[in-house]
Write a protein that holds these residues in place. Structure first.
Motif, PDB file in Angstrom:
ATOM      1  N   ARG A 187       0.908  -1.301   0.039  1.00 38.18           N
ATOM      2  CA  ARG A 187      -0.184   0.204  -0.140  1.00 38.18           C
ATOM      3  C   ARG A 187       0.840   1.315  -0.087  1.00 38.18           C
ATOM      4  NH1 ARG A 187      -3.690   0.669   4.471  1.00 38.18           N
ATOM      5  NH2 ARG A 187      -4.488   2.207   3.340  1.00 38.18           N
ATOM      6  N   ARG A 188       0.434   2.122  -0.891  1.00 41.87           N
ATOM      7  CA  ARG A 188       1.252   3.378  -0.781  1.00 41.87           C
ATOM      8  C   ARG A 188       0.323   4.631  -0.775  1.00 41.87           C
ATOM      9  NH1 ARG A 188       3.913   2.920  -6.041  1.00 41.87           N
ATOM     10  NH2 ARG A 188       5.404   2.174  -5.007  1.00 41.87           N
ATOM     11  N   ALA A 189       0.869   5.865   0.039  1.00 43.63           N
ATOM     12  CA  ALA A 189       0.194   6.858   0.127  1.00 43.63           C
ATOM     13  C   ALA A 189       0.714   7.874  -1.020  1.00 43.63           C
ATOM     14  CB  ALA A 189       0.136   7.536   1.559  1.00 43.63           C
ATOM     15  N   ILE A 190      -0.293   8.409  -1.950  1.00 45.64           N
ATOM     16  CA  ILE A 190       0.395   9.420  -2.918  1.00 45.64           C
ATOM     17  C   ILE A 190      -0.165  10.892  -2.734  1.00 45.64           C
ATOM     18  CG2 ILE A 190       0.517  10.037  -5.417  1.00 45.64           C
ATOM     19  CD1 ILE A 190       0.316   7.144  -6.143  1.00 45.64           C
ATOM     20  N   ILE A 191       0.758  11.458  -2.060  1.00 43.51           N
ATOM     21  CA  ILE A 191       0.298  12.796  -1.502  1.00 43.51           C
ATOM     22  C   ILE A 191       0.481  13.906  -2.588  1.00 43.51           C
ATOM     23  CG2 ILE A 191       0.617  14.800   0.085  1.00 43.51           C
ATOM     24  CD1 ILE A 191       1.740  12.513   1.942  1.00 43.51           C
ATOM     25  N   GLY A 192      -0.380  14.681  -3.055  1.00 44.69           N
ATOM     26  CA  GLY A 192      -0.021  15.614  -3.999  1.00 44.69           C
ATOM     27  C   GLY A 192      -0.291  16.755  -3.306  1.00 44.69           C
ATOM     28  N   LEU A 193       0.983  17.649  -3.531  1.00 48.07           N
ATOM     29  CA  LEU A 193       1.278  19.095  -2.549  1.00 48.07           C
ATOM     30  C   LEU A 193       1.239  20.103  -3.557  1.00 48.07           C
ATOM     31  CD1 LEU A 193       2.235  20.382  -0.149  1.00 48.07           C
ATOM     32  CD2 LEU A 193       4.553  19.973  -0.863  1.00 48.07           C
ATOM     33  N   THR A 194       0.408  21.271  -3.241  1.00 47.56           N
ATOM     34  CA  THR A 194       0.407  22.321  -4.173  1.00 47.56           C
ATOM     35  C   THR A 194       0.176  23.196  -3.162  1.00 47.56           C
ATOM     36  OG1 THR A 194      -0.707  23.159  -6.225  1.00 47.56           O
ATOM     37  CG2 THR A 194      -2.031  22.131  -4.343  1.00 47.56           C
ATOM     38  N   GLY A 195       0.091  24.440  -3.849  1.00 48.50           N
ATOM     39  CA  GLY A 195       0.029  25.931  -3.362  1.00 48.50           C
ATOM     40  C   GLY A 195       0.800  26.735  -4.195  1.00 48.50           C
ATOM     41  N   LEU A 206      -3.545  15.240 -12.672  1.00 51.07           N
ATOM     42  CA  LEU A 206      -2.685  14.598 -11.657  1.00 51.07           C
ATOM     43  C   LEU A 206      -3.283  14.316 -10.378  1.00 51.07           C
ATOM     44  CD1 LEU A 206       0.275  13.803 -11.616  1.00 51.07           C
ATOM     45  CD2 LEU A 206       0.993  16.123 -11.122  1.00 51.07           C
ATOM     46  N   ALA A 207      -4.273  15.312  -9.939  1.00 49.51           N
ATOM     47  CA  ALA A 207      -4.766  15.150  -8.596  1.00 49.51           C
ATOM     48  C   ALA A 207      -5.727  13.645  -8.524  1.00 49.51           C
ATOM     49  CB  ALA A 207      -5.753  16.285  -8.245  1.00 49.51           C
ATOM     50  N   GLU A 208      -6.000  13.117  -9.506  1.00 49.00           N
ATOM     51  CA  GLU A 208      -6.763  11.904  -9.224  1.00 49.00           C
ATOM     52  C   GLU A 208      -6.082  10.823  -9.239  1.00 49.00           C
ATOM     53  OE1 GLU A 208      -8.383  11.509 -13.339  1.00 49.00           O
ATOM     54  OE2 GLU A 208      -9.331  13.384 -13.219  1.00 49.00           O
ATOM     55  N   VAL A 209      -4.585  10.872  -9.056  1.00 53.48           N
ATOM     56  CA  VAL A 209      -3.805   9.801  -8.801  1.00 53.48           C
ATOM     57  C   VAL A 209      -3.379   9.808  -7.299  1.00 53.48           C
ATOM     58  CG1 VAL A 209      -2.901   9.317 -11.136  1.00 53.48           C
ATOM     59  CG2 VAL A 209      -1.677  10.608  -9.420  1.00 53.48           C
ATOM     60  N   CYS A 210      -3.761  11.008  -6.529  1.00 52.84           N
ATOM     61  CA  CYS A 210      -3.672  11.205  -5.225  1.00 52.84           C
ATOM     62  C   CYS A 210      -4.235  10.872  -4.227  1.00 52.84           C
ATOM     63  CB  CYS A 210      -3.084  12.596  -4.864  1.00 52.84           C
ATOM     64  SG  CYS A 210      -1.778  13.335  -6.288  1.00 52.84           S
ATOM     65  N   SER A 211      -3.804  10.258  -3.227  1.00 52.22           N
ATOM     66  CA  SER A 211      -4.705   9.769  -2.166  1.00 52.22           C
ATOM     67  C   SER A 211      -5.188  10.860  -1.012  1.00 52.22           C
ATOM     68  CB  SER A 211      -4.268   8.678  -1.412  1.00 52.22           C
ATOM     69  OG  SER A 211      -2.870   8.957  -0.935  1.00 52.22           O
ATOM     70  N   GLN A 212      -4.336  11.984  -1.027  1.00 49.01           N
ATOM     71  CA  GLN A 212      -4.479  13.162  -0.391  1.00 49.01           C
ATOM     72  C   GLN A 212      -3.865  14.397  -1.331  1.00 49.01           C
ATOM     73  OE1 GLN A 212      -3.262  13.069   3.670  1.00 49.01           O
ATOM     74  NE2 GLN A 212      -4.245  11.466   4.328  1.00 49.01           N
ATOM     75  N   VAL A 213      -4.481  15.552  -0.848  1.00 42.72           N
ATOM     76  CA  VAL A 213      -4.019  16.744  -1.360  1.00 42.72           C
ATOM     77  C   VAL A 213      -3.844  17.656  -0.251  1.00 42.72           C
ATOM     78  CG1 VAL A 213      -4.679  18.968  -2.567  1.00 42.72           C
ATOM     79  CG2 VAL A 213      -5.383  16.589  -3.636  1.00 42.72           C
ATOM     80  N   TRP A 214      -2.503  18.098  -0.204  1.00 44.03           N
ATOM     81  CA  TRP A 214      -2.045  18.972   0.753  1.00 44.03           C
ATOM     82  C   TRP A 214      -1.571  20.502   0.088  1.00 44.03           C
ATOM     83  CZ3 TRP A 214       2.108  16.509   4.552  1.00 44.03           C
ATOM     84  CH2 TRP A 214       1.469  15.406   5.081  1.00 44.03           C
ATOM     85  N   VAL A 215      -1.960  21.401   0.814  1.00 47.06           N
ATOM     86  CA  VAL A 215      -1.840  22.769   0.279  1.00 47.06           C
ATOM     87  C   VAL A 215      -1.250  23.714   1.267  1.00 47.06           C
ATOM     88  CG1 VAL A 215      -3.198  24.951  -0.328  1.00 47.06           C
ATOM     89  CG2 VAL A 215      -4.026  22.606  -1.128  1.00 47.06           C
TER      90      VAL A 215
END
Length: 197
Positions: free
Chosen positions: A2-10, A121-130
């Motif tokens: 299992r892998r967490a994929i975090i999308g980081l944006t801002g 790209l956001a669709e592959v992320c399990s969480q979005v951090w801003v």
């Protein structure tokens, strides 16, 4: 695994790099989409040709690499030009990021992308951090850390979608106006809540 994929944006100069460093220190594979862009502009002949065809030969250096400063002067004040550039770059960047994620063996992957939420790209992320901070902090960081004058700094800030739009779609918001230890405290709380942490 299992892998967490975090999308980081801002938006620009809101502290994404500090959050990426914290993730890397904890064993995450960190992928900086902007760095991928630079690699493509420096080393991908097809991208270099497409950029020169769209924006003129003056955006290329004698060795063929794209002159990012010259290109920036064209696109940061012109929304249509910026969209044209993104149309050239984003598919290639997404492909390279997908390859790196597929090859990763780290339990956490953090992908930093300033336009994460504006594309697929956001669709592959399990969480979005801003990351978020005040406009004054953004402008100060651009002047001090990147050497931009007031007009260039403001143009880069104003070229982006409002921070509030990103915050509204975030699973985690990290506010970076304060000291680094304040940012780290927020990071640690979010990191501890990850399913794999």
């Amino acid at each position: 695994m299992r892998r967490a994929i975090i999308g980081l944006t801002g938006n620009i100069a809101t502290g994404k790099s500090a959050v990426m460093r914290l993730a890397a220190e904890r064993g995450a594979l960190t992928i900086d989409a902007d760095r991928v862009v630079h690699e493509l502009l420096d080393g991908d002949a097809a991208i270099q040709e497409a950029v020169a065809a769209a924006f003129g030969p003056d955006v290329r250096r004698p060795d063929g690499r794209v002159d990012r400063a010259a290109l920036g002067r064209i696109v940061f004040g012109d929304a249509a030009a910026l969209r044209r550039l993104e149309g050239i770059l984003h598919p290639a960047v997404r492909g390279e990021i997908a390859r790196r994620v597929a090859d990763a063996d780290a339990p956490v992957v953090m992908i930093e992308a300033i336009k994460l939420l504006e594309g697929p790209l956001a669709e592959v992320c399990s969480q979005v951090w801003v990351t978020a901070c005040s406009r004054e902090t953004q402008l100060s960081r651009l002047r001090v850390c990147r050497g931009l004058d007031e007009a260039d700094a403001a143009a880069r800030v104003d070229a982006q979608n409002p921070q509030a739009d990103k915050i509204a779609r975030a699973d985690v918001v990290i506010y970076t106006d304060g000291l680094l230890r304040d940012t780290e405290a927020q990071f640690n709380k979010a990191w501890a809540a990850l399913p794999l942490a």
